[in-house]
Scaffold this motif. Structure first.
Motif, PDB file in Angstrom:
ATOM      1  N   GLN A 170      -4.873 -23.578  34.871  1.00  0.00           N
ATOM      2  CA  GLN A 170      -5.273 -22.185  34.668  1.00  0.00           C
ATOM      3  C   GLN A 170      -6.458 -21.799  35.550  1.00  0.00           C
ATOM      4  OE1 GLN A 170      -5.684 -21.710  30.395  1.00  0.00           O
ATOM      5  NE2 GLN A 170      -3.475 -21.866  30.085  1.00  0.00           N
ATOM      6  N   GLY A 171      -6.531 -20.499  35.859  1.00  0.00           N
ATOM      7  CA  GLY A 171      -7.667 -19.994  36.635  1.00  0.00           C
ATOM      8  C   GLY A 171      -7.552 -20.236  38.129  1.00  0.00           C
TER       9      GLY A 171
ATOM     10  N   SER B 235       0.863  -9.315  26.510  1.00  0.00           N
ATOM     11  CA  SER B 235      -0.508  -9.522  26.029  1.00  0.00           C
ATOM     12  C   SER B 235      -1.470  -8.795  26.973  1.00  0.00           C
ATOM     13  CB  SER B 235      -0.840 -11.016  26.022  1.00  0.00           C
ATOM     14  OG  SER B 235      -0.873 -11.492  27.355  1.00  0.00           O
ATOM     15  N   GLU B 236      -2.704  -8.662  26.528  1.00  0.00           N
ATOM     16  CA  GLU B 236      -3.721  -8.005  27.345  1.00  0.00           C
ATOM     17  C   GLU B 236      -3.899  -8.721  28.689  1.00  0.00           C
ATOM     18  OE1 GLU B 236      -8.221  -7.028  26.313  1.00  0.00           O
ATOM     19  OE2 GLU B 236      -6.882  -6.657  24.615  1.00  0.00           O
ATOM     20  N   SER B 237      -3.910 -10.055  28.633  1.00  0.00           N
ATOM     21  CA  SER B 237      -4.133 -10.807  29.876  1.00  0.00           C
ATOM     22  C   SER B 237      -2.931 -10.662  30.818  1.00  0.00           C
ATOM     23  CB  SER B 237      -4.417 -12.288  29.581  1.00  0.00           C
ATOM     24  OG  SER B 237      -3.347 -12.845  28.866  1.00  0.00           O
ATOM     25  N   TYR B 238      -1.720 -10.529  30.242  1.00  0.00           N
ATOM     26  CA  TYR B 238      -0.538 -10.330  31.085  1.00  0.00           C
ATOM     27  C   TYR B 238      -0.598  -8.962  31.778  1.00  0.00           C
ATOM     28  CZ  TYR B 238       4.225  -9.917  32.767  1.00  0.00           C
ATOM     29  OH  TYR B 238       5.314  -9.754  33.577  1.00  0.00           O
TER      30      TYR B 238
ATOM     31  N   LYS C 116      -3.234  -7.305  32.662  1.00  0.00           N
ATOM     32  CA  LYS C 116      -4.221  -7.386  33.753  1.00  0.00           C
ATOM     33  C   LYS C 116      -3.619  -8.087  34.973  1.00  0.00           C
ATOM     34  CE  LYS C 116      -8.236  -7.086  30.811  1.00  0.00           C
ATOM     35  NZ  LYS C 116      -9.150  -7.778  29.940  1.00  0.00           N
ATOM     36  N   LEU C 117      -2.880  -9.140  34.682  1.00  0.00           N
ATOM     37  CA  LEU C 117      -2.217  -9.885  35.759  1.00  0.00           C
ATOM     38  C   LEU C 117      -1.187  -8.995  36.462  1.00  0.00           C
ATOM     39  CD1 LEU C 117      -1.546 -12.723  37.044  1.00  0.00           C
ATOM     40  CD2 LEU C 117       0.239 -12.894  35.313  1.00  0.00           C
TER      41      LEU C 117
ATOM     42  N   ASP D 173     -11.168  -2.098  33.450  1.00  0.00           N
ATOM     43  CA  ASP D 173     -10.004  -2.930  33.809  1.00  0.00           C
ATOM     44  C   ASP D 173      -9.610  -2.701  35.270  1.00  0.00           C
ATOM     45  OD1 ASP D 173      -9.822  -4.061  31.325  1.00  0.00           O
ATOM     46  OD2 ASP D 173      -8.208  -2.754  30.609  1.00  0.00           O
TER      47      ASP D 173
ATOM     48  N   ARG E 143     -11.890  -4.359  37.761  1.00  0.00           N
ATOM     49  CA  ARG E 143     -11.651  -5.824  37.865  1.00  0.00           C
ATOM     50  C   ARG E 143     -10.507  -6.109  38.828  1.00  0.00           C
ATOM     51  NH1 ARG E 143     -13.690  -6.364  32.520  1.00  0.00           N
ATOM     52  NH2 ARG E 143     -11.732  -5.671  31.606  1.00  0.00           N
TER      53      ARG E 143
ATOM     54  N   ARG F  67     -10.698  -8.132  42.359  1.00  0.00           N
ATOM     55  CA  ARG F  67      -9.835  -9.284  42.637  1.00  0.00           C
ATOM     56  C   ARG F  67      -9.087  -9.084  43.956  1.00  0.00           C
ATOM     57  NH1 ARG F  67      -5.408 -12.296  38.626  1.00  0.00           N
ATOM     58  NH2 ARG F  67      -4.820 -13.860  40.158  1.00  0.00           N
TER      59      ARG F  67
END
Length: 408
Positions: A237-238, A268-271, A273-274, A397, A400, A404
């Motif tokens: 991860q990361g 999900s929230e992280s998905y 963002k991805l 968001d 970010r 990136r």
């Protein structure tokens, strides 16, 4: 804890946090088995051990689930220093082992020596399916680039069904609402990420991440691939593998005229963002998203080009537009900042307006006191506060994503 008697106190010592007790490993070398630094633990174990994620009946409980890094051959062992039934009558320990057996397929070993012997066979392991994409990530222990490959597989690949049964057990520990899928349904497609590494001069492969996609039928002759579950294993991860995987999947489906667009199931929230990052990266070279077009507002041309070339639906294309427009907007210029803010807020206000339209309909059939309570819920001042809060969160968001992108 007042009022606990001596017996209860003693029994409390036999409670273990299952997230700590479960020890997971992806093993490449025999010495990894004893090496603490290669161990990782679940984020969740409630699906097996209940909401409090506690196992009762053991002291010093350790549930070992070790996998060979490539083929995921499994060692499953339960260890503890003492067990409650040896000390107390009439108190039964939880069936810790039985719970794990429910999710891991048969064919595992409980003998460490046998497991280490299985490591020898890893040299014969090759990824399943067809190679879609190869990329490198900077910085192994010696600073060398590490090579990764993304493959597309299905249940027709020899050995894949058994391998997938071992792989999907990780979902239980790292996805809060995970469930196993019906592998006999041929509409599932599987995408896998493997690391290539060297051991004694041989090239071996380690499982790093995977994604399941379900191909829904869309009338009359199209399909809509829907991302169901996606997991990057904790040791990986990361490092950007999620973005590589999602981009490779988009690029794979882009070439098919039969695909309408790509969606995700309950993301999900992280998905999200991805996905924002990946879709913005894919859309920025498109002519309709050129800087001079962005200042004119969201257009049909953007929606169409994003759908036709990249299988991105209108709602996602709109988010991409907002992020790219933010990137080219000088937010220190009050006029430009205001214009941007109003446009985004207009979109965010959509659900509130819908709510108000429904209120008007309801007025006809509600008693006055019911109406009063509904109207107070829709207080304008409150609406403005909520809207401002949503806008600020969205802006954070978006920034970010822009940061990136700047690092690519």
């Amino acid at each position: 804890m007042a009022g606990m008697n001596a017996m209860e106190k003693k029994l409390a010592e036999y409670k273990c946090d299952t997230n700590e007790a479960i020890c997971l490993k992806l093993v490449r070398f025999p010495e990894d088995v004893e090496d603490e630094s290669t161990t990782f633990h679940p984020e969740y174990s409630h699906q097996l051990y209940g909401d409090d994620e506690v196992a009762f009946g053991y002291k010093g409980l350790q549930i070992q689930l070790y996998y060979t890094a490539g083929n995921l051959n499994t060692l499953f062992k339960v260890k503890y220093t003492s067990k409650v039934s040896e000390k107390f009558d009439c108190v039964e320990p939880d069936n810790v082992e039985g719970k794990i057996r429910e999710i891991i397929p048969p064919g595992f070993t409980s003998n460490t020596d046998d497991f280490v012997a299985l490591l020898e066979k890893e040299a014969n392991f090759r990824p399943f399916g067809s190679l879609l994409h190869t990329y490198t990530v900077h910085g192994g222990e010696d600073g060398e680039d590490i090579t990764y490959q993304i493959y597309k597989a299905d249940m027709a690949c020899p050995g894949f069904r058994e391998y997938h049964a071992r792989l999907q057990t990780f979902l239980m520990w790292f996805i809060e609402t995970a469930s196993f899928i019906d592998v006999d349904d041929e509409r599932w497609t599987y995408f896998l990420v493997f690391e290539k590494y060297n051991k004694d001069g041989e090239t071996l492969y380690a499982t790093a991440a995977y994604m399941t996609v379900y191909n829904y039928y869309v009338y009359p002759d199209k399909t809509r691939p829907r991302v169901s579950q996606m997991l990057v294993l904790p040791p990986f991860q990361g490092e950007g593998h999620g973005a590589q995987l999602l981009e490779a999947v988009h690029r794979f489906y882009c070439t098919s005229p039969l695909v309408q667009d790509i969606t995700a199931e309950d993301p999900s929230e992280s998905y999200v963002k991805l996905r924002d990052f990946v879709l913005v990266k894919l859309c920025q070279p498109l002519s309709s998203f050129a800087p001079e077009q962005l200042s004119q507002g969201f257009s049909d041309a953007m929606a169409t080009e994003a759908r036709e070339k990249l299988k991105i639906n209108k709602k996602h294309a709109r988010r991409v537009y907002e992020i790219l427009r933010l990137r080219v907007t000088d937010m220190s210029d009050e006029e430009k900042a205001k214009s941007y803010r109003l446009e985004v807020k207009r979109r965010l206000f959509g659900p509130y307006k819908k709510n108000q339209r429904e209120m008007v309909k309801m007025k006809k059939c509600l008693r006055p006191e019911e109406l009063a309570s509904h109207i107070s819920q829709m207080d304008t001042e409150l609406q403005h506060q909520e809207l401002e809060k949503s806008y600020q969160e969205l802006l954070a968001d978006y920034r970010r994503v822009i940061e990136r992108l700047a690092r690519i």
